[in-house]
Design a protein around this motif. Structure first.
Motif, PDB file in Angstrom:
ATOM      1  N   ILE A  68      15.500  10.596 -11.830  1.00 49.42           N
ATOM      2  CA  ILE A  68      15.037   9.139 -12.382  1.00 49.42           C
ATOM      3  C   ILE A  68      14.269   8.839 -11.467  1.00 49.42           C
ATOM      4  CG2 ILE A  68      17.049   7.452 -11.233  1.00 49.42           C
ATOM      5  CD1 ILE A  68      17.564   6.175 -13.978  1.00 49.42           C
ATOM      6  N   LYS A  69      13.495   7.825 -11.906  1.00 49.16           N
ATOM      7  CA  LYS A  69      12.037   7.188 -11.956  1.00 49.16           C
ATOM      8  C   LYS A  69      11.518   6.309 -12.068  1.00 49.16           C
ATOM      9  CE  LYS A  69       9.733  10.546 -13.772  1.00 49.16           C
ATOM     10  NZ  LYS A  69       9.045  12.102 -13.588  1.00 49.16           N
ATOM     11  N   THR A  70      11.159   5.326 -11.301  1.00 47.04           N
ATOM     12  CA  THR A  70      10.116   4.514 -12.208  1.00 47.04           C
ATOM     13  C   THR A  70       7.561   3.822 -12.035  1.00 47.04           C
ATOM     14  OG1 THR A  70      11.815   2.776 -11.538  1.00 47.04           O
ATOM     15  CG2 THR A  70      10.011   1.874 -11.776  1.00 47.04           C
ATOM     16  N   VAL A  71       8.391   4.233 -13.200  1.00 49.59           N
ATOM     17  CA  VAL A  71       6.816   4.399 -13.270  1.00 49.59           C
ATOM     18  C   VAL A  71       6.113   3.282 -13.387  1.00 49.59           C
ATOM     19  CG1 VAL A  71       4.753   4.688 -14.478  1.00 49.59           C
ATOM     20  CG2 VAL A  71       6.285   6.562 -14.054  1.00 49.59           C
ATOM     21  N   ILE A  72       4.030   2.546 -12.089  1.00 45.01           N
ATOM     22  CA  ILE A  72       3.761   1.170 -12.942  1.00 45.01           C
ATOM     23  C   ILE A  72       2.781   1.436 -13.442  1.00 45.01           C
ATOM     24  CG2 ILE A  72       3.087  -0.392 -11.124  1.00 45.01           C
ATOM     25  CD1 ILE A  72       4.942   0.287  -8.969  1.00 45.01           C
ATOM     26  N   PRO A  73       2.691   1.852 -14.635  1.00 41.19           N
ATOM     27  CA  PRO A  73       2.278   1.690 -15.377  1.00 41.19           C
ATOM     28  C   PRO A  73       0.195   1.303 -15.013  1.00 41.19           C
ATOM     29  CG  PRO A  73       3.646   1.214 -16.902  1.00 41.19           C
ATOM     30  CD  PRO A  73       3.822   1.032 -15.507  1.00 41.19           C
ATOM     31  N   ASN A  74       0.511  -0.183 -14.566  1.00 40.65           N
ATOM     32  CA  ASN A  74      -0.924  -1.392 -14.504  1.00 40.65           C
ATOM     33  C   ASN A  74      -0.916  -1.366 -13.045  1.00 40.65           C
ATOM     34  OD1 ASN A  74       0.989  -3.130 -13.887  1.00 40.65           O
ATOM     35  ND2 ASN A  74       0.294  -4.380 -14.930  1.00 40.65           N
ATOM     36  N   MET A  75      -0.165   0.008 -12.054  1.00 44.18           N
ATOM     37  CA  MET A  75      -0.629  -0.637 -10.899  1.00 44.18           C
ATOM     38  C   MET A  75      -2.091  -0.912 -10.146  1.00 44.18           C
ATOM     39  SD  MET A  75       0.411  -1.744  -7.530  1.00 44.18           S
ATOM     40  CE  MET A  75       1.977  -0.454  -7.313  1.00 44.18           C
ATOM     41  N   ASP A  76      -3.006   0.022 -10.977  1.00 46.23           N
ATOM     42  CA  ASP A  76      -4.065   0.008 -10.857  1.00 46.23           C
ATOM     43  C   ASP A  76      -5.410  -1.427 -10.934  1.00 46.23           C
ATOM     44  OD1 ASP A  76      -6.045   2.365  -9.426  1.00 46.23           O
ATOM     45  OD2 ASP A  76      -5.394   3.501 -11.468  1.00 46.23           O
ATOM     46  N   ASP A  77      -4.805  -1.872 -12.015  1.00 43.83           N
ATOM     47  CA  ASP A  77      -4.825  -3.375 -12.220  1.00 43.83           C
ATOM     48  C   ASP A  77      -4.357  -4.300 -11.259  1.00 43.83           C
ATOM     49  OD1 ASP A  77      -6.624  -2.114 -14.520  1.00 43.83           O
ATOM     50  OD2 ASP A  77      -4.424  -2.921 -15.630  1.00 43.83           O
ATOM     51  N   VAL A  78      -3.472  -4.234 -10.911  1.00 46.28           N
ATOM     52  CA  VAL A  78      -2.794  -5.277  -9.589  1.00 46.28           C
ATOM     53  C   VAL A  78      -3.597  -5.084  -8.483  1.00 46.28           C
ATOM     54  CG1 VAL A  78      -0.828  -5.947  -8.961  1.00 46.28           C
ATOM     55  CG2 VAL A  78      -0.059  -5.482 -11.277  1.00 46.28           C
ATOM     56  N   ALA A  79      -3.592  -4.187  -8.336  1.00 42.55           N
ATOM     57  CA  ALA A  79      -4.309  -3.181  -6.978  1.00 42.55           C
ATOM     58  C   ALA A  79      -6.136  -4.023  -7.093  1.00 42.55           C
ATOM     59  CB  ALA A  79      -4.295  -1.730  -6.403  1.00 42.55           C
ATOM     60  N   ARG A  80      -6.751  -4.250  -8.094  1.00 48.11           N
ATOM     61  CA  ARG A  80      -7.927  -4.395  -8.060  1.00 48.11           C
ATOM     62  C   ARG A  80      -7.621  -5.629  -7.997  1.00 48.11           C
ATOM     63  NH1 ARG A  80      -9.187  -1.761 -12.875  1.00 48.11           N
ATOM     64  NH2 ARG A  80      -9.233  -0.005 -12.329  1.00 48.11           N
ATOM     65  N   ALA A  81      -7.337  -6.625  -8.294  1.00 51.35           N
ATOM     66  CA  ALA A  81      -7.005  -7.926  -8.467  1.00 51.35           C
ATOM     67  C   ALA A  81      -6.405  -8.523  -6.953  1.00 51.35           C
ATOM     68  CB  ALA A  81      -5.358  -8.054  -9.225  1.00 51.35           C
ATOM     69  N   LEU A  82      -5.619  -7.541  -6.056  1.00 47.07           N
ATOM     70  CA  LEU A  82      -5.792  -7.650  -4.850  1.00 47.07           C
ATOM     71  C   LEU A  82      -6.820  -7.630  -4.077  1.00 47.07           C
ATOM     72  CD1 LEU A  82      -1.782  -7.124  -4.692  1.00 47.07           C
ATOM     73  CD2 LEU A  82      -2.385  -9.470  -5.531  1.00 47.07           C
ATOM     74  N   ASN A  83      -8.002  -6.578  -4.413  1.00 50.68           N
ATOM     75  CA  ASN A  83      -8.868  -5.893  -3.572  1.00 50.68           C
ATOM     76  C   ASN A  83      -8.370  -5.112  -2.435  1.00 50.68           C
ATOM     77  OD1 ASN A  83     -11.083  -5.771  -2.727  1.00 50.68           O
ATOM     78  ND2 ASN A  83     -11.194  -7.225  -1.607  1.00 50.68           N
ATOM     79  N   ARG A  84      -6.964  -4.421  -3.087  1.00 50.54           N
ATOM     80  CA  ARG A  84      -6.093  -3.296  -1.636  1.00 50.54           C
ATOM     81  C   ARG A  84      -6.061  -1.951  -3.161  1.00 50.54           C
ATOM     82  NH1 ARG A  84      -7.898  -6.977   0.476  1.00 50.54           N
ATOM     83  NH2 ARG A  84      -6.352  -7.966   2.036  1.00 50.54           N
TER      84      ARG A  84
END
Length: 396
Positions: free
Chosen positions: A33-49
């Motif tokens: 079992i695992k948890t996938v984060i589909p929009n991590m790229d978009d979140v990180a871009r907003a945080l500038n990280r």
């Protein structure tokens, strides 16, 4: 695109710093079992990280292994969205917000020599330079994988939406059109950074040290390869003189070769990034103990499998291996296909949709239909488990 304030303690709907709402998807069950984060790229871009930073932060805080393959960000175990959003708030507080003005317009700067580095949070809003807490485990990862510096002298077209880019400095501001979901992507075609097939692949893979022995390095190689446009025109004839046939013959004679040597051989044949490479890998690198060998070669496979085509080609190569083996009947009767697929799935090398489609569609692309049916029949246990896991996830 639903957005929230980067500082979720701020209720002002006109607060100018926004980020997408973190999304999660739980896949598999039991040990897989695992948890996938589909929009991590978009979140990180907003945080500038870089997206790797919050993903690794989740892993450290939860005591869970993280895996990054292409644009898939995975945390082992089942974790609810609310819990990960709380951890994202903690990451923002520790590694994004300026302690002085509480704005997220910051950039991480690393100073000092190796072994004696300091991390400074440089705020573009108030100009404050503040020392970051060096005690968190994520700090070591950041020091080994520092943010990319913004190249000077290159000006891009002004965007009407979010002006920050991951790994570079700049304000993380959404204008009204972006918040309402009406902004268009105005990035100039010339700034996309699409590499050529030769020099850029060399830059990614052309190193003498065995980078694939390091999981973080393998993740980085995989992430970069997944963004290359190297699959176009990948229809070379598979005759005995093709580079794929050459690779297959080499693998047969060098099954004990290191991951780095295999990568260098692929690069020397000018087929780095091609999905057909995985046919040869699946067919010729492994033996009758393939279910155990794919686990040992997980780092290599994670670097090479960068998309859906690569997954299908790997399955095709393994299909040939199992169907054409002199011990095929015994291996298939022992359920080796299910065991191999489970090992690949747990290493996050196969998407559920891809392997399910493979299991339900007999094909004569790699072997004749009768052998193809036998291989898929040997996968029944895994496919049944996968279907039940999906049903359980839907029920939850």
């Amino acid at each position: 695109m639903a957005t929230v304030n980067i500082r979720r303690d701020v209720d002002d709907k006109f607060y100018r710093y926004k980020m997408p709402v973190l999304q999660t998807k739980i896949e598999g069950r039991g040990n897989g079992i695992k948890t996938v984060i589909p929009n991590m790229d978009d979140v990180a871009r907003a945080l500038n990280r870089p997206a790797t930073y919050p993903t690794k932060f989740f892993g450290f805080e939860l005591g869970a292994q993280t895996t990054i393959i292409g644009d898939r960000y995975i945390v082992n175990g089942a974790h609810q969205a609310d819990r990960l959003r709380e951890l994202l708030d903690a990451f923002i507080d520790k590694f994004v917000l300026c302690p002085s003005c509480k704005n997220p317009e910051t950039e991480i700067i690393i100073k000092g020599k190796s072994g004696h580095e300091d991390m400074i949070r440089d705020c573009k809003a108030c100009g404050a330079n503040t020392q970051m807490d060096m005690r968190h485990k994520l700090v070591s990862f950041i020091l080994k994988n520092p943010p990319q510096k913004k190249e000077k002298g290159k000006k891009g077209k002004k965007s009407s939406g979010m002006t920050a880019e991951a790994n570079t400095g700049g304000p993380m501001v959404f204008d009204k059109e972006e918040i309402d979901g009406e902004a268009e992507d105005e990035t100039p075609p010339g700034d996309q950074g699409v590499p050529t097939k030769g020099t850029e692949i060399d830059a990614i893979l052309g190193r003498s040290d065995p980078v694939l022995d390091n999981p973080d390095a393998a993740e980085e190689v995989s992430k970069k390869l997944s963004k290359l446009e190297v699959n176009g025109g990948d229809e070379e004839e598979e005759d005995e003189d093709s580079p794929y046939a050459t690779l297959g013959a080499w693998l047969e004679d060098n099954k004990d070769a290191s991951d780095a040597d295999i990568i260098n051989q692929i690069k020397s044949l000018d087929i780095a990034g091609k999905h057909k490479v995985l046919i040869e890998i699946g067919h010729h690198l492994f033996t009758d103990k393939v279910d155990k060998e794919v686990t040992a070669r997980a780092s290599l496979l994670q670097a090479l499998v960068t998309g859906e085509k690569h997954q299908k080609s790997l399955l095709g190569g393994l299909e040939r291996l199992l169907a054409l083996s002199p011990n095929s009947d015994e291996l298939l009767a022992a359920g080796i296909t299910s065991k191999t697929l489970m090992a690949l799935y747990q290493a996050d090398l196969l998407d559920e949709d891809v392997v399910t489609q493979w299991g339900t569609h007999v094909s004569k692309k790699y072997v004749d239909k009768e052998k193809s049916k036998k291989v898929r029949k040997s996968a029944d246990a895994f496919l049944k488990w996968l279907a039940e896991a999906d049903e359980d996830s839907d029920d939850e």
